[in-house]
Design a protein around this motif. Sequence first.
Motif, PDB file in Angstrom:
ATOM      1  N   SER A 100       8.994  11.000   3.715  1.00 16.94           N
ATOM      2  CA  SER A 100       8.514  11.460   5.086  1.00 16.94           C
ATOM      3  C   SER A 100       7.099  11.425   5.302  1.00 16.94           C
ATOM      4  O   SER A 100       6.619  10.785   6.230  1.00 16.94           O
ATOM      5  CB  SER A 100       8.719  12.873   5.304  1.00 16.94           C
ATOM      6  N   VAL A 101       6.174  11.609   4.184  1.00 18.20           N
ATOM      7  CA  VAL A 101       4.989  11.492   4.108  1.00 18.20           C
ATOM      8  C   VAL A 101       4.446  10.045   4.164  1.00 18.20           C
ATOM      9  O   VAL A 101       3.362   9.713   5.085  1.00 18.20           O
ATOM     10  CB  VAL A 101       4.473  12.248   3.002  1.00 18.20           C
ATOM     11  N   VAL A 102       5.149   9.140   3.529  1.00 20.11           N
ATOM     12  CA  VAL A 102       4.634   7.804   3.580  1.00 20.11           C
ATOM     13  C   VAL A 102       5.042   7.162   4.927  1.00 20.11           C
ATOM     14  O   VAL A 102       4.061   6.539   5.397  1.00 20.11           O
ATOM     15  CB  VAL A 102       5.550   7.093   2.525  1.00 20.11           C
ATOM     16  N   GLY A 103       6.007   7.807   5.527  1.00 22.60           N
ATOM     17  CA  GLY A 103       6.294   7.270   6.963  1.00 22.60           C
ATOM     18  C   GLY A 103       5.111   7.504   7.916  1.00 22.60           C
ATOM     19  O   GLY A 103       4.764   6.953   8.731  1.00 22.60           O
ATOM     20  N   VAL A 104       4.678   8.942   7.804  1.00 26.19           N
ATOM     21  CA  VAL A 104       3.644   9.566   8.351  1.00 26.19           C
ATOM     22  C   VAL A 104       2.373   8.765   8.278  1.00 26.19           C
ATOM     23  O   VAL A 104       1.532   8.171   9.110  1.00 26.19           O
ATOM     24  CB  VAL A 104       3.357  10.921   8.173  1.00 26.19           C
ATOM     25  N   GLY A 105       2.126   8.395   7.119  1.00 23.75           N
ATOM     26  CA  GLY A 105       0.968   7.600   6.509  1.00 23.75           C
ATOM     27  C   GLY A 105       1.045   6.083   7.134  1.00 23.75           C
ATOM     28  O   GLY A 105       0.004   5.581   7.654  1.00 23.75           O
ATOM     29  N   LEU A 106       2.145   5.262   7.414  1.00 22.76           N
ATOM     30  CA  LEU A 106       2.634   4.119   8.043  1.00 22.76           C
ATOM     31  C   LEU A 106       1.923   4.031   9.238  1.00 22.76           C
ATOM     32  O   LEU A 106       1.265   3.256   9.936  1.00 22.76           O
ATOM     33  CB  LEU A 106       3.809   3.499   7.631  1.00 22.76           C
ATOM     34  N   THR A 107       2.627   4.947  10.014  1.00 16.48           N
ATOM     35  CA  THR A 107       2.195   5.331  11.608  1.00 16.48           C
ATOM     36  C   THR A 107       0.765   5.602  11.435  1.00 16.48           C
ATOM     37  O   THR A 107       0.263   4.812  12.496  1.00 16.48           O
ATOM     38  CB  THR A 107       3.175   6.518  11.842  1.00 16.48           C
ATOM     39  N   PHE A 108       0.341   6.361  10.915  1.00 18.43           N
ATOM     40  CA  PHE A 108      -1.089   6.445  10.758  1.00 18.43           C
ATOM     41  C   PHE A 108      -2.017   5.296  10.792  1.00 18.43           C
ATOM     42  O   PHE A 108      -3.055   5.341  11.453  1.00 18.43           O
ATOM     43  CB  PHE A 108      -1.511   7.729  10.049  1.00 18.43           C
TER      44      PHE A 108
ATOM     45  N   ALA B  65       0.774  -1.202   0.065  1.00 12.77           N
ATOM     46  CA  ALA B  65       0.032   0.009  -0.035  1.00 12.77           C
ATOM     47  C   ALA B  65       0.678   1.106  -0.099  1.00 12.77           C
ATOM     48  O   ALA B  65       0.513   2.177  -0.582  1.00 12.77           O
ATOM     49  CB  ALA B  65      -0.875  -0.001   1.399  1.00 12.77           C
ATOM     50  N   GLY B  66       1.770   1.179   0.785  1.00 18.73           N
ATOM     51  CA  GLY B  66       2.996   2.342   0.663  1.00 18.73           C
ATOM     52  C   GLY B  66       3.461   2.501  -0.871  1.00 18.73           C
ATOM     53  O   GLY B  66       3.668   3.758  -1.066  1.00 18.73           O
ATOM     54  N   ALA B  67       4.051   1.371  -1.339  1.00 16.23           N
ATOM     55  CA  ALA B  67       4.456   1.708  -2.654  1.00 16.23           C
ATOM     56  C   ALA B  67       3.461   2.402  -3.823  1.00 16.23           C
ATOM     57  O   ALA B  67       3.740   3.147  -4.484  1.00 16.23           O
ATOM     58  CB  ALA B  67       5.036   0.291  -3.079  1.00 16.23           C
ATOM     59  N   ALA B  68       2.123   1.903  -3.454  1.00 13.96           N
ATOM     60  CA  ALA B  68       1.217   2.505  -4.270  1.00 13.96           C
ATOM     61  C   ALA B  68       0.885   4.012  -4.022  1.00 13.96           C
ATOM     62  O   ALA B  68       0.685   4.735  -4.877  1.00 13.96           O
ATOM     63  CB  ALA B  68      -0.235   1.578  -4.158  1.00 13.96           C
ATOM     64  N   GLN B  69       0.944   4.352  -2.715  1.00 15.21           N
ATOM     65  CA  GLN B  69       0.970   5.500  -2.188  1.00 15.21           C
ATOM     66  C   GLN B  69       1.893   6.457  -2.996  1.00 15.21           C
ATOM     67  O   GLN B  69       1.747   7.658  -3.366  1.00 15.21           O
ATOM     68  CB  GLN B  69       0.907   5.778  -1.015  1.00 15.21           C
ATOM     69  N   VAL B  70       3.177   5.984  -2.943  1.00 11.82           N
ATOM     70  CA  VAL B  70       4.529   6.703  -3.492  1.00 11.82           C
ATOM     71  C   VAL B  70       4.110   7.076  -4.985  1.00 11.82           C
ATOM     72  O   VAL B  70       4.241   8.250  -5.432  1.00 11.82           O
ATOM     73  CB  VAL B  70       5.410   5.977  -3.396  1.00 11.82           C
ATOM     74  N   LEU B  71       3.546   6.073  -5.771  1.00 15.60           N
ATOM     75  CA  LEU B  71       3.411   6.310  -7.110  1.00 15.60           C
ATOM     76  C   LEU B  71       2.240   7.127  -7.339  1.00 15.60           C
ATOM     77  O   LEU B  71       2.304   8.059  -8.289  1.00 15.60           O
ATOM     78  CB  LEU B  71       2.867   5.131  -7.854  1.00 15.60           C
ATOM     79  N   GLN B  72       1.132   7.249  -6.315  1.00 13.18           N
ATOM     80  CA  GLN B  72       0.131   8.194  -6.647  1.00 13.18           C
ATOM     81  C   GLN B  72       0.590   9.368  -6.005  1.00 13.18           C
ATOM     82  O   GLN B  72       0.161  10.551  -6.740  1.00 13.18           O
ATOM     83  CB  GLN B  72      -0.959   7.798  -5.587  1.00 13.18           C
ATOM     84  N   SER B  73       1.418   9.778  -5.078  1.00 11.16           N
ATOM     85  CA  SER B  73       1.620  10.962  -4.551  1.00 11.16           C
ATOM     86  C   SER B  73       2.839  11.713  -5.988  1.00 11.16           C
ATOM     87  O   SER B  73       2.714  12.974  -6.142  1.00 11.16           O
ATOM     88  CB  SER B  73       2.899  10.803  -3.585  1.00 11.16           C
ATOM     89  N   LEU B  74       3.632  11.008  -6.339  1.00 10.66           N
ATOM     90  CA  LEU B  74       4.434  11.474  -7.316  1.00 10.66           C
ATOM     91  C   LEU B  74       3.477  11.822  -8.851  1.00 10.66           C
ATOM     92  O   LEU B  74       3.688  12.848  -9.213  1.00 10.66           O
ATOM     93  CB  LEU B  74       5.483  10.467  -8.032  1.00 10.66           C
ATOM     94  N   THR B  75       2.539  11.124  -9.041  1.00  6.81           N
ATOM     95  CA  THR B  75       1.663  11.527 -10.065  1.00  6.81           C
ATOM     96  C   THR B  75       0.832  12.861  -9.683  1.00  6.81           C
ATOM     97  O   THR B  75       0.729  13.506 -10.532  1.00  6.81           O
ATOM     98  CB  THR B  75       0.468  10.316 -10.257  1.00  6.81           C
TER      99      THR B  75
END
Length: 271
Positions: free
Chosen positions: A158-166, A114-124
């Motif tokens: 950093s944003v993905v790290g916050v998301g994983l914690t969340f 899910a984190g990898a998918a979020q990275v791709l979405q964030s970059l897009t």
Amino acid sequence: MRAAWAVARKELLILLRYPTWTVGLLVWPVLFPAGYVFFGRALAGPAGEGLAAFEARAGTADYVGYVLLGTTLWMVLNSALWMLGSHLRQEQWRGTLEANWVSPASRFGLLAGAGAAQVLQSLTLMGVTLVELRLLYGLEMRGSLALMALLLALSVLSVVGVGLTFASLVLWVRETEAMVFLVRGLFTVFAGITFPIDVMPAWMQGLARALPLTYAVRSLRGVALAGWGWDRVRGDALAIACFGVVSLVLGVGLFRVVERMARQTGSLAQY
């Protein structure tokens, strides 16, 4: 890795299955900052009388670019909180979390995908947003594109790290909306999304310095609007990287705690 790839592929397939999400991708980055831009235009005055005071605080008279860059990073954070932060909770709603967790697949791999998918979405999201802001608002990048790309990459980490914690916390407390509103509200006020943090009281500035988005917004603005070089942003880049590593480690640690608690209490299927 196979589990992470399967989850990432599944998340992207869901997005592609509902293509109307691209409407929000195209419209939201333009509409969200518009109110702040027009508000800044009103405060600047008909002939820009108020720009001197703003420049003294912000280090630039380009209040449009100042707002646009801040809101862009805020939208990336907001996306991570809603999509990655609530990933495990959404799996509960779909009825798939319990079945996946009792399978032989790596449970951390399920979250990492899910984190990898979020990275791709964030970059897009950032790519589309910057193009639209250039075309519709005339946003000009005056600094090094390579340095901005590095800062954006560190910011996404950093944003993905916050998301994983969340995500781990959400599975524990079983609440998404209230926590998202609280966390993104704190970042909105304290990270200087639309105003310089030095206009806040001293205690609020201290809290702002404990947020990774504060450093990401400041350094990206400095490079893009004032042409800062590596020597000016080295400290902020190091702070963003440290925040990213700490939040990732914290997210993994919390996930392990929640995983153990779920096994002991049988709470995966509880709402």
